[in-house]
Design an enzyme around this catalytic site. Sequence first.
Site, PDB file in Angstrom:
ATOM      1  N   TRP A 177      31.234  35.988 -18.095  1.00 30.43           N
ATOM      2  CA  TRP A 177      29.827  36.214 -17.743  1.00 30.43           C
ATOM      3  C   TRP A 177      29.222  37.388 -18.510  1.00 30.43           C
ATOM      4  CZ3 TRP A 177      29.827  35.596 -11.602  1.00 30.43           C
ATOM      5  CH2 TRP A 177      30.239  34.302 -11.290  1.00 30.43           C
ATOM      6  N   LYS A 178      30.026  38.107 -19.230  1.00 25.76           N
ATOM      7  CA  LYS A 178      29.574  39.255 -20.044  1.00 25.76           C
ATOM      8  C   LYS A 178      28.705  40.208 -19.200  1.00 25.76           C
ATOM      9  CE  LYS A 178      29.755  36.317 -24.089  1.00 25.76           C
ATOM     10  NZ  LYS A 178      29.508  36.186 -25.506  1.00 25.76           N
ATOM     11  N   GLY A 229      28.217  32.698 -29.229  1.00 29.44           N
ATOM     12  CA  GLY A 229      26.814  32.933 -28.899  1.00 29.44           C
ATOM     13  C   GLY A 229      25.843  32.491 -29.979  1.00 29.44           C
ATOM     14  N   GLY A 238      31.176  31.350 -22.743  1.00 26.68           N
ATOM     15  CA  GLY A 238      30.245  32.439 -22.471  1.00 26.68           C
ATOM     16  C   GLY A 238      28.950  31.896 -21.883  1.00 26.68           C
ATOM     17  N   GLY A 239      27.965  31.679 -22.730  1.00 22.40           N
ATOM     18  CA  GLY A 239      26.616  31.282 -22.292  1.00 22.40           C
ATOM     19  C   GLY A 239      26.598  30.136 -21.293  1.00 22.40           C
TER      20      GLY A 239
HETATM   21  C1  PEP Z   1      32.600  34.231 -25.269  1.00 26.60           C
HETATM   22  O1  PEP Z   1      31.912  35.102 -24.801  1.00 26.60           O
HETATM   23  O2  PEP Z   1      33.826  34.372 -25.241  1.00 26.60           O
HETATM   24  C2  PEP Z   1      31.959  33.045 -25.824  1.00 26.60           C
HETATM   25  C3  PEP Z   1      32.720  32.134 -26.342  1.00 26.60           C
HETATM   26  O3  PEP Z   1      30.597  32.967 -25.744  1.00 26.60           O
HETATM   27  P1  PEP Z   1      29.703  31.654 -26.025  1.00 26.60           P
HETATM   28  O4  PEP Z   1      30.321  30.519 -25.277  1.00 26.60           O
HETATM   29  O5  PEP Z   1      28.341  32.016 -25.506  1.00 26.60           O
HETATM   30  O6  PEP Z   1      29.708  31.408 -27.493  1.00 26.60           O
END
Ligand code: PEP
Length: 249
Positions: free
Chosen positions: A10-11, A173, A234-235
């Site tokens: 979730w960063k 991202g 991530g997103g």
């Molecule tokens: C991550 O934060 O590990 C990632 C893979 O982000 P995203 O899926 O947004 O590219």
Amino acid sequence: MPRPLIAGNWKLNMLRSGATELATALRKGLEGESKADVVVCPPFIAIPAVVEALRGSAIGVGGQDLYWQDSGAFTGEVSAPMLADAGCRWVIVGHSERRQYFGETDETVAKKLRAAQKAGLTPIVCVGERLEEREKGVTKDVVGRQVDGALGGLSKDELKKLAVAYEPVWAIGTGKVATPEQAQEVHAFIRWRLAGLSDEATAREVRLLYGGSVTPENVRGLMEKPDVNGALVGGASLKAESFLKIVRG
Ligand code: PEP
């Protein structure tokens, strides 16, 4: 093949209310049998609320980072025993954003993953090349160095108690996902490298996740590859609907 693992990073997102809401929606959406182990990694401050919302469910909770000392004069840091005490069973180590913005190195990643294991947490160790490294044709040199630097010296038993996430930095991202073939090529290389650090049977048991712009639309193609055992998301992990679709494949 090991059981798939889907982890959401979730960063730096979500206040406690949003985190609780998302965790509750995931819990509802994943009631009953799931084909994969599922983990969410909220910001530190939201961990207690998420642990509470997921109590009794099969969804695990992890930290996004940790410090390798258990306690002491290290202002601002959070240790492995603290994460375990808060209800975490997992922790992300060496995410490329930590390497890029916060000076994480293979050496600190190695210390952190050992501290995590000592506290009973399962580390998800991130590796991956930058765009210029891929363009220069040195992807495997970079990833091999990161794998050896972080995991070299671990026993077979310790290697089995972690996951490795291959996250090409250019795919994180950006909406620019690696093709299933690109992911498979590097995953097979990582597994071969793990076999070199242990043996083939041990390497086969280590879950290798792909991360970088994973969505409900592209996850199936990636997961069909033999050495892709899951995803670090991530997103698309910030909305219950998309994360649940990814988990369901
Ligand atoms: C991550 O934060 O590990 C990632 C893979 O982000 P995203 O899926 O947004 O590219």
